[in-house]
Design a protein around this motif. Structure first.
Motif, mmCIF file in Angstrom:
data_model
loop_
_atom_site.group_PDB
_atom_site.id
_atom_site.type_symbol
_atom_site.label_atom_id
_atom_site.label_comp_id
_atom_site.label_asym_id
_atom_site.label_seq_id
_atom_site.Cartn_x
_atom_site.Cartn_y
_atom_site.Cartn_z
ATOM 1 N N ASN A 128 0.813 -1.226 0.000
ATOM 2 C CA ASN A 128 0.000 0.000 0.000
ATOM 3 C C ASN A 128 0.842 1.269 0.000
ATOM 4 O O ASN A 128 0.333 2.352 0.281
ATOM 5 C CB ASN A 128 -0.926 0.008 1.228
ATOM 6 N N GLN A 129 2.142 1.135 -0.323
ATOM 7 C CA GLN A 129 3.032 2.284 -0.178
ATOM 8 C C GLN A 129 2.660 3.456 -1.077
ATOM 9 O O GLN A 129 2.861 4.621 -0.704
ATOM 10 C CB GLN A 129 4.485 1.874 -0.408
ATOM 11 N N GLU A 130 2.101 3.188 -2.244
ATOM 12 C CA GLU A 130 1.708 4.296 -3.122
ATOM 13 C C GLU A 130 0.613 5.132 -2.479
ATOM 14 O O GLU A 130 0.635 6.368 -2.549
ATOM 15 C CB GLU A 130 1.260 3.766 -4.485
ATOM 16 N N SER A 131 -0.340 4.462 -1.847
ATOM 17 C CA SER A 131 -1.420 5.190 -1.166
ATOM 18 C C SER A 131 -0.883 5.974 0.021
ATOM 19 O O SER A 131 -1.208 7.154 0.210
ATOM 20 C CB SER A 131 -2.495 4.204 -0.686
ATOM 21 N N PHE A 132 -0.035 5.321 0.837
ATOM 22 C CA PHE A 132 0.498 5.998 2.016
ATOM 23 C C PHE A 132 1.439 7.140 1.632
ATOM 24 O O PHE A 132 1.455 8.190 2.289
ATOM 25 C CB PHE A 132 1.205 4.994 2.930
ATOM 26 N N ALA A 133 2.217 6.957 0.576
ATOM 27 C CA ALA A 133 3.103 8.030 0.111
ATOM 28 C C ALA A 133 2.274 9.196 -0.422
ATOM 29 O O ALA A 133 2.614 10.366 -0.209
ATOM 30 C CB ALA A 133 4.045 7.505 -0.969
ATOM 31 N N ALA A 134 1.180 8.884 -1.118
ATOM 32 C CA ALA A 134 0.304 9.943 -1.627
ATOM 33 C C ALA A 134 -0.291 10.751 -0.481
ATOM 34 O O ALA A 134 -0.392 11.985 -0.549
ATOM 35 C CB ALA A 134 -0.810 9.330 -2.476
ATOM 36 N N ILE A 135 -0.679 10.063 0.603
ATOM 37 C CA ILE A 135 -1.241 10.748 1.766
ATOM 38 C C ILE A 135 -0.211 11.681 2.387
ATOM 39 O O ILE A 135 -0.486 12.864 2.647
ATOM 40 C CB ILE A 135 -1.722 9.703 2.806
ATOM 41 N N LEU A 136 1.001 11.168 2.585
ATOM 42 C CA LEU A 136 2.057 11.974 3.210
ATOM 43 C C LEU A 136 2.424 13.172 2.338
ATOM 44 O O LEU A 136 2.579 14.298 2.831
ATOM 45 C CB LEU A 136 3.288 11.095 3.463
ATOM 46 N N ASN A 137 2.558 12.937 1.057
ATOM 47 C CA ASN A 137 2.911 14.016 0.131
ATOM 48 C C ASN A 137 1.811 15.062 0.027
ATOM 49 O O ASN A 137 2.089 16.265 -0.057
ATOM 50 C CB ASN A 137 3.207 13.440 -1.256
ATOM 51 N N ALA A 138 0.568 14.611 0.026
ATOM 52 C CA ALA A 138 -0.549 15.552 -0.070
ATOM 53 C C ALA A 138 -0.624 16.442 1.160
ATOM 54 O O ALA A 138 -0.805 17.663 1.054
ATOM 55 C CB ALA A 138 -1.859 14.789 -0.259
ATOM 56 N N LEU A 139 -0.479 15.833 2.333
ATOM 57 C CA LEU A 139 -0.509 16.620 3.567
ATOM 58 C C LEU A 139 0.654 17.595 3.623
ATOM 59 O O LEU A 139 0.487 18.771 3.975
ATOM 60 C CB LEU A 139 -0.473 15.684 4.780
ATOM 61 N N GLY A 140 1.857 17.102 3.267
ATOM 62 C CA GLY A 140 3.027 17.975 3.277
ATOM 63 C C GLY A 140 2.910 19.093 2.263
ATOM 64 O O GLY A 140 3.233 20.259 2.552
ATOM 65 N N GLY A 141 2.446 18.758 1.067
ATOM 66 C CA GLY A 141 2.302 19.773 0.026
ATOM 67 C C GLY A 141 1.274 20.824 0.387
ATOM 68 O O GLY A 141 1.472 22.023 0.149
ATOM 69 N N TRP A 142 0.162 20.381 0.952
ATOM 70 C CA TRP A 142 -0.884 21.324 1.378
ATOM 71 C C TRP A 142 -0.310 22.316 2.393
ATOM 72 O O TRP A 142 -0.488 23.536 2.248
ATOM 73 C CB TRP A 142 -2.051 20.552 1.992
ATOM 74 N N ARG A 143 0.370 21.785 3.399
ATOM 75 C CA ARG A 143 0.888 22.652 4.457
ATOM 76 C C ARG A 143 1.931 23.627 3.927
ATOM 77 O O ARG A 143 1.904 24.814 4.258
ATOM 78 C CB ARG A 143 1.484 21.795 5.583
#
Length: 596
Positions: A216-231
């Motif tokens: 599931n690393q693509e999903s978890f990486a997408a979550i981390l990147n999205a949160l980081g990018g938003w902030r």
């Protein structure tokens, strides 16, 4: 008693209780009132009424949300609970947007206006002084009212949706244990195995989790990147007068200065050897040259032929009660109250969410504890930890709600203090070298987790944000970053890194807050400093301790320490004194271990 389940009826009977819809309707009416009078927010009476209205709506919102979250925690597949959480998130956004113009007015108004507003009989209003002061400190980072409202509206299905996605994936995730039989268990069950004493089951569980994270690393990486990018994008937009660093919002929320964080982390890094020594001694007990990423959270192996101690829930409560009673009978009676009122949910269930936490019903000030009971000593201390949080909430129950919103840094004070009480109580009960080693093991385990693992999380997240500003990081890149940071802090005390820790640890994917890590180290070391006063203060300690807890929602952390401990948080000496006490416990363990 087996591990108990919650009785949440003090708030609502069930998810279809008509009172939920009635309260939601009241929240909507409050929002309408705020919108209706916004053009007159420069009037003192209008501002006072707006604050009261916002607090009333917020109290109801928090209560409904807690009820929904509690139901989702015990069953992550509960679609009704998840739907209610989504509705409340949207309503919370609408309330925040409705109050934004009032908050903006408070941020830029002259001091005389603030003084007049605070001159009100209601604690919901006159108790706002510190909150308003904190908001005014970041006035330069505020966007226009319209922009703040737009950002708040978009967070519901933007930033916060990523956090919900993580909860949903991990809540329903099945882990295939690498046990040669292909056994499948829920993610939370596999993770809880790592904390117990079934040592043979731990490597298969850890490797199963690794495979699940990899799948599931693509999903978890997408979550981390999205949160980081938003902030990062948000911070860039807020950098109108001065640059807003990715650490600034966390420092603001934690109510500490950058100098305090730097002093603590630098002192921790200079003392890495203390934590590493704890890990090396733990490895010795395991009969290993180094700790493994699957056993560093586990209980202590038996030094005799006896099976590791397994506690019933009743036994755990009796121990916590007795330990609290040594400090003050009032603390012990609170433990009884938690159990008798059904404010603890610890029964293992198939689709439970990960972790343990304390929350509360804002409307009734009822504290609630969630965990998954496994019977280990680690579970016992986790229960004490969460009841410590609950006690913190309880001693503030008569205060205006706005004065009880303490930061994470100070939130850990009562919880780790409670752990220390229980540890010391258990140490007093031991009658043999082996029993004393078993109890001191918990000191080693806490040191290894809080002085090594927590800094790993902080350094990883810090480096992630530094790199994320240049673009997204792939799953393998996140694994490499975690492995590098892991090795830097654990050194030779551990055999290999935990490359997917960024994915398996919930804290990195909490949407509402970043850097959900260093406050634990802060609370650990700060609590040790507070605990050290038990002997010196004697009978006056309990009253002073409760007063300290009651101040945590209306002071900067530096002010709390200066007032109650007479020390300076930005001075390395404050942190070193606590680390020295930890080191003494580790040295004591080493001496006992050598006495064969």
């Amino acid at each position: 008693m087996t591990a108990p389940s919650w009785n949440l009826s003090i708030a609502y009977q069930h998810l279809e209780d008509p009172k939920i819809e009635q309260d939601i309707e009241l929240i909507k009416q409050c929002i309408e009132v705020l919108v209706l009078h916004v053009d007159n927010c420069s009037a003192v009476s209008v501002m006072q009424n707006a604050i009261q209205t916002s607090e009333a709506a917020g109290k109801l919102l928090a209560t409904v949300n807690t009820f929904a979250q509690c139901n989702a925690s015990i069953d992550a597949t509960n679609t009704q609970a998840k739907a209610l959480i989504g509705r409340i998130a949207k309503l919370n956004s609408e309330l925040s947007q409705a109050f934004t113009p009032y908050e903006n007015a408070l941020t830029v108004a002259p001091e005389s206006f603030i003084t007049d507003v605070l001159n009100h009989e209601s604690g919901d209003v006159n108790g706002q002084a510190f909150q308003i002061e904190c908001t005014r400190k970041i006035a330069e980072t505020k966007l226009s009212v319209a922009e703040e409202q737009l950002l708040t509206a978009m967070q519901v299905d933007g930033r916060d949706a990523w956090g919900r996605l993580y909860d949903n994936i991990t809540g329903s995730l099945q882990v295939t244990l690498q046990d040669g039989q292909g056994t499948k268990v829920g993610f939370s069950q596999a993770a809880s195995t790592l904390y117990g004493t079934d040592f043979e089951a731990q490597e298969p569980a850890w490797r199963g989790i690794q495979e699940s994270m990899k799948d599931n690393q693509e999903s978890f990486a997408a979550i981390l990147n999205a949160l980081g990018g938003w902030r990062l994008t948000e911070y860039q937009k807020r950098s109108k007068v001065a640059d807003v660093s990715f650490l600034d919002p966390s420092l603001h929320d934690s109510r500490i200065q950058a100098s305090t964080l730097n002093a603590m982390m630098e002192t921790a890094k200079a003392n890495r050897a203390v934590g590493q020594k704890a890990g090396q001694l733990m490895a010795c007990v395991h009969g290993l040259p180094q700790m493994r990423p699957w056993n560093h959270l586990a209980g202590m192996p038996s030094l005799t032929d006896a099976e590791p101690k397994v506690y019933s829930f009743d036994e755990a409560i009796e121990i916590i009660y007795a330990a609290f009673e040594q400090v003050e009978p009032e603390m012990a009676s609170f433990v009884t109250r938690m159990v008798e009122n059904g404010w603890i949910d610890a029964e293992p269930t198939e689709n439970r969410r990960l972790g343990a936490y304390c929350t509360k019903f804002a409307a009734t000030r009822t504290p609630l504890v969630f965990m998954t009971w496994g019977g280990s000593r680690s579970d016992l201390l986790t229960l004490a930890h969460e009841i410590g949080h609950a006690f913190h909430n309880w001693v503030m129950r008569d205060m205006p709600l706005c004065q009880t919103r303490y930061p994470m840094t100070l939130a850990e004070t009562a919880s780790i203090f409670a752990e220390n009480i229980v540890r010391d109580y258990l140490l007093e009960q031991v009658s043999s070298r082996e029993e004393k080693l078993e109890m001191l093991w918990e000191e080693l385990s806490s040191c290894y987790a809080l002085m090594i693992n927590i800094p790993v999380r902080f350094e990883f997240e810090k480096r992630f944000y530094e790199q994320r500003s240049n673009g997204e990081l792939s799953g393998p890149e996140l694994c490499n970053l975690m492995s590098e940071t892991w090795s830097e802090w654990y050194g030779d005390s551990m055999s290999e890194p935990d490359p997917y820790f960024w994915a398996s640890k919930l804290h990195f994917s909490i949407s509402e807050v970043s850097f959900y890590n260093y406050p634990y180290l802060f609370g650990y070391l700060f609590s040790i400093g507070v605990y050290a006063q038990r002997e010196s203060k004697g009978e006056s300690f309990y009253t002073d301790y409760v007063n300290l807890l009651r101040d945590t929602g209306s002071m900067m952390a530096e002010e709390v320490v200066a007032k109650h401990l007479g020390m300076d948080l930005s001075n390395a000496d404050f942190w070193q004194q606590s680390i020295d006490r930890v080191k003494a416990k580790i040295d004591e363990f080493e001496l006992l271990l050598d006495q064969k």
